[in-house]
Scaffold this motif. Structure first.
Motif, mmCIF file in Angstrom:
data_model
loop_
_atom_site.group_PDB
_atom_site.id
_atom_site.type_symbol
_atom_site.label_atom_id
_atom_site.label_comp_id
_atom_site.label_asym_id
_atom_site.label_seq_id
_atom_site.Cartn_x
_atom_site.Cartn_y
_atom_site.Cartn_z
ATOM 1 N N ILE A 72 -50.420 29.893 21.420
ATOM 2 C CA ILE A 72 -49.346 29.289 20.617
ATOM 3 C C ILE A 72 -49.311 27.799 20.922
ATOM 4 C CG2 ILE A 72 -46.857 29.245 20.176
ATOM 5 C CD1 ILE A 72 -46.785 32.213 20.886
ATOM 6 N N SER A 73 -49.406 26.964 19.862
ATOM 7 C CA SER A 73 -49.522 25.515 20.041
ATOM 8 C C SER A 73 -48.476 24.755 19.229
ATOM 9 C CB SER A 73 -50.932 25.046 19.631
ATOM 10 O OG SER A 73 -51.927 25.763 20.314
ATOM 11 N N ASP A 74 -47.367 25.380 18.921
ATOM 12 C CA ASP A 74 -46.322 24.778 18.099
ATOM 13 C C ASP A 74 -44.985 24.924 18.817
ATOM 14 O OD1 ASP A 74 -45.233 23.959 15.228
ATOM 15 O OD2 ASP A 74 -44.056 25.680 15.897
ATOM 16 N N ILE A 75 -44.196 23.875 18.850
ATOM 17 C CA ILE A 75 -42.942 23.877 19.610
ATOM 18 C C ILE A 75 -41.954 24.904 19.060
ATOM 19 C CG2 ILE A 75 -42.035 21.945 18.235
ATOM 20 C CD1 ILE A 75 -41.253 22.690 21.940
ATOM 21 N N ASP A 76 -41.830 25.008 17.739
ATOM 22 C CA ASP A 76 -40.851 25.938 17.176
ATOM 23 C C ASP A 76 -41.257 27.391 17.416
ATOM 24 O OD1 ASP A 76 -39.161 23.916 16.167
ATOM 25 O OD2 ASP A 76 -40.477 23.655 14.436
ATOM 26 N N LEU A 77 -42.556 27.679 17.283
ATOM 27 C CA LEU A 77 -43.019 29.038 17.526
ATOM 28 C C LEU A 77 -42.968 29.378 19.014
ATOM 29 C CD1 LEU A 77 -46.012 29.179 15.041
ATOM 30 C CD2 LEU A 77 -43.743 30.216 14.773
ATOM 31 N N ARG A 358 -48.890 14.353 30.661
ATOM 32 C CA ARG A 358 -49.609 15.098 31.688
ATOM 33 C C ARG A 358 -48.758 16.265 32.196
ATOM 34 N NH1 ARG A 358 -52.751 12.585 29.563
ATOM 35 N NH2 ARG A 358 -54.419 11.235 30.353
ATOM 36 N N PRO A 359 -48.576 17.300 31.342
ATOM 37 C CA PRO A 359 -47.866 18.493 31.838
ATOM 38 C C PRO A 359 -48.609 19.050 33.046
ATOM 39 C CG PRO A 359 -49.054 18.960 29.800
ATOM 40 C CD PRO A 359 -49.105 17.486 29.989
ATOM 41 N N VAL A 360 -47.868 19.385 34.090
ATOM 42 C CA VAL A 360 -48.498 19.804 35.339
ATOM 43 C C VAL A 360 -49.399 21.009 35.127
ATOM 44 C CG1 VAL A 360 -48.052 20.712 37.642
ATOM 45 C CG2 VAL A 360 -46.695 18.821 36.774
ATOM 46 N N PHE A 388 -49.308 29.616 26.146
ATOM 47 C CA PHE A 388 -48.595 28.526 25.485
ATOM 48 C C PHE A 388 -49.308 27.227 25.849
ATOM 49 C CE2 PHE A 388 -45.640 31.986 25.937
ATOM 50 C CZ PHE A 388 -45.007 32.025 24.703
ATOM 51 N N ASN A 389 -49.908 26.589 24.849
ATOM 52 C CA ASN A 389 -50.678 25.376 25.084
ATOM 53 C C ASN A 389 -49.738 24.174 25.077
ATOM 54 O OD1 ASN A 389 -52.474 23.257 25.206
ATOM 55 N ND2 ASN A 389 -53.857 24.064 23.642
ATOM 56 N N GLY A 423 -37.545 17.039 20.348
ATOM 57 C CA GLY A 423 -38.941 16.671 20.175
ATOM 58 C C GLY A 423 -39.862 17.816 20.587
ATOM 59 N N SER A 424 -41.148 17.624 20.366
ATOM 60 C CA SER A 424 -42.148 18.628 20.727
ATOM 61 C C SER A 424 -42.461 18.474 22.210
ATOM 62 C CB SER A 424 -43.403 18.447 19.866
ATOM 63 O OG SER A 424 -44.295 19.504 20.044
ATOM 64 N N PHE A 425 -41.589 19.015 23.029
ATOM 65 C CA PHE A 425 -41.553 18.703 24.462
ATOM 66 C C PHE A 425 -41.027 19.913 25.205
ATOM 67 C CE2 PHE A 425 -39.245 16.368 28.001
ATOM 68 C CZ PHE A 425 -40.390 15.907 28.643
ATOM 69 N N LEU A 426 -41.854 20.491 26.090
ATOM 70 C CA LEU A 426 -41.475 21.734 26.764
ATOM 71 C C LEU A 426 -42.081 21.780 28.172
ATOM 72 C CD1 LEU A 426 -39.808 24.169 25.595
ATOM 73 C CD2 LEU A 426 -41.994 25.333 25.291
ATOM 74 N N PRO A 427 -41.807 20.776 29.006
ATOM 75 C CA PRO A 427 -42.506 20.694 30.295
ATOM 76 C C PRO A 427 -42.157 21.801 31.274
ATOM 77 C CG PRO A 427 -40.753 19.055 30.190
ATOM 78 C CD PRO A 427 -40.859 19.661 28.817
#
Length: 491
Positions: A72-77, A358-360, A388-389, A423-427
């Motif tokens: 999965i490569s989309d923030i909403d999904l 740079r997500p850890v 989750f990418n 935003g498309s941000f999920l660290p």
């Protein structure tokens, strides 16, 4: 009769296949036995999977050997799966490397969804709140370590210094105070042992991905597995020593830290009888949970701080703007407090931009569906492995302008200069498998970065290029080691 039988056979084969193609995620055609491993060659996994998402869509399926994995490569999904359908995606797939790390699926990070995981998550969550994540108490711990850190850096007198050890020391001390109720000095032999085995695990876990694709490889002579097992043996020895010391010092009903809280739960379960103590609160369970909190909390925050310093060395103009903001907002000798985050939006935006770029853990820890479910337009049967990418989510051109460029201002409102949410941000991921230490990590990143930049100007040693921003892929994506000259700033 023969015609009817052939028609039925055709429908069973091709009709069902068409149905699966309609509702299953698309993806590259897998080869027998090896799946899509050839498609993954030539780049780090998160980069290859990001390229595949551009071709096949933000939900696609790829074969790791004979195991199909949905990416999965989309923030909403991602939020749909992690939050709206969080329980459906809360499982963990057993892998040889993570089984080694977790004593075959114990603890929190790698344990499958079930009662045992819920028991340890609740105990850990309560312990973090009680022994450190109450913001005032946590802030005091971090501020005390920041005082020590700035003193250590000042003693370097501007000479080249590798920040790896002092950052590990202060981050380790924050989490150690919560787990063990103690702190370390940088020359402490136990701390050096901890840093050594952590570094060894970062260098091995995820490095040889074929072991998790073909589990039988783990039974053959393998240098990576040997090094990992040696690090784990050292890790278990250190943690067991601390746990046994707590058994001696623990006073019934008065836990002082996470280890005490786990020992208290173990004693209560044993007193109640039944199998709970053996099934969910054995000594191995306690050790694994302590490692998940201590090791995970230490490595991730230290790595992010090293990324922050590395990016600031590449972008001195960003460093100068943060220092101007600090000078405007704070008086010379004012302590930096967590309540200053709203008054220091550019600093906070810079931290977020580093976490974005740079997500850890670019691919996080793989999830597994615990029941038949769906995401977007696609059906996922029970037992599906899901990744989750975060790299793709954080570099999504539909949400970010020029996402490969370091630009903290993207997190600020251009009119007000204040932080923009979302935003498309999920660290830290989200939902029931989200990071338990998120609040602590955010507090550490803000307070340590603010104190360093308030007191020092960061410069590269003479004649040395800034550190590489490529990163080494593994269980965490860490920068290479580098040195900085910490030049004291005038008050």
């Amino acid at each position: 009769m023969l015609a009817a039988s052939l028609l039925l056979l055709y429908w069973l084969i091709f009709g069902e296949k068409k149905k699966r193609q309609l509702y299953s995620p698309p993806g590259p055609w897998p080869l027998p036995l090896i799946g899509n491993l050839l498609d993954m060659a030539g780049a780090d996994p998160h980069i290859r999977l990001t390229e595949m998402a551009r071709k096949f869509g933000t939900v696609f399926q790829v074969g790791f050997g004979q195991e199909p994995v949905v990416v999965i490569s989309d923030i909403d999904l991602a939020k749909e799966a992690l939050v709206k359908s969080g329980d459906d995606f809360a499982g963990r797939a057993p892998l040889p490397t993570t089984d080694l790390l977790s004593n075959s699926g114990m603890g929190i990070a790698f344990a499958d969804y079930g009662r045992g995981w819920r028991v340890h998550k609740k105990l850990t969550h309560n312990a973090l709140k009680m022994f450190g994540q109450g913001m005032l108490q946590l802030e005091d711990k971090i501020s005390q370590e920041a005082d020590w850190l700035c003193g250590y850096l000042r003693d370097s007198s501007g000479r080249p210094l590798d920040p790896y050890l002092p950052l590990n020391t202060v981050v380790g001390n924050v989490i150690s105070s919560i787990c063990f109720g103690k702190r370390f000095e940088p020359e402490d032999a136990e701390l050096k042992t901890i840093i050594g085995y952590n570094e060894g695990l970062v260098d091995t876990v995820g490095k040889d991905g074929l072991i998790d694709v073909f589990p039988w490889l783990a039974k053959l002579p393998n240098a990576t597995i040997r090094k990992m097992k040696a690090c784990l043996k050292t890790r278990d020895s250190v943690l067991n020593n601390n746990i046994e010391q707590h058994r001696v010092s623990y006073k019934a009903g008065a836990p002082q830290d996470l280890v005490d809280a786990l020992l208290k739960a173990q004693a209560e379960a044993a007193a109640e009888g039944g199998r709970k103590a053996q099934r969910y609160l054995s000594d191995e369970h306690i050790l694994t949970t302590v490692n998940d909190v201590f090791g995970g909390g230490m490595e991730t925050s230290t790595t992010t701080l090293r990324w922050i310093l590395a990016f600031l060395l590449h972008h001195p103009e960003v460093q100068a703007q943060i220092q101007e903001e600090l000078q405007t907002v704070l008086c010379a000798n004012d302590p930096v407090r967590l309540c200053d985050r709203e008054r220091l939006p550019y600093l906070e935006a810079t931290i977020r931009e580093v976490l974005r770029m740079r997500p850890v853990a670019p691919l996080a820890i793989p999830h597994k569906t615990i029941r038949d479910t769906s995401v977007g337009d696609f059906d996922l049967p029970q037992g599906t492995r899901v990744m989750f990418n975060l790299w793709a989510i954080h570099h999504d051109e539909r949400h970010w302008t020029d996402p490969a460029t370091f630009n903290p201002a993207r997190f600020l409102d251009p009119k007000t200069g204040q932080l923009v949410r979302g935003g498309s941000f999920l660290p830290f991921l989200a939902g029931c498998r989200g990071c338990l230490g998120e609040s602590m990590a955010k507090a550490e990143l803000f307070l340590f970065t603010a104190r360093i930049l308030r007191d020092f100007r960061l410069e590269m040693p003479h004649g040395v290029s800034p550190p590489s921003l490529q990163g080494r892929y593994g269980v965490v994506m860490a920068p290479d080691r580098y040195s900085i000259c910490f030049k004291p700033r005038k008050a």
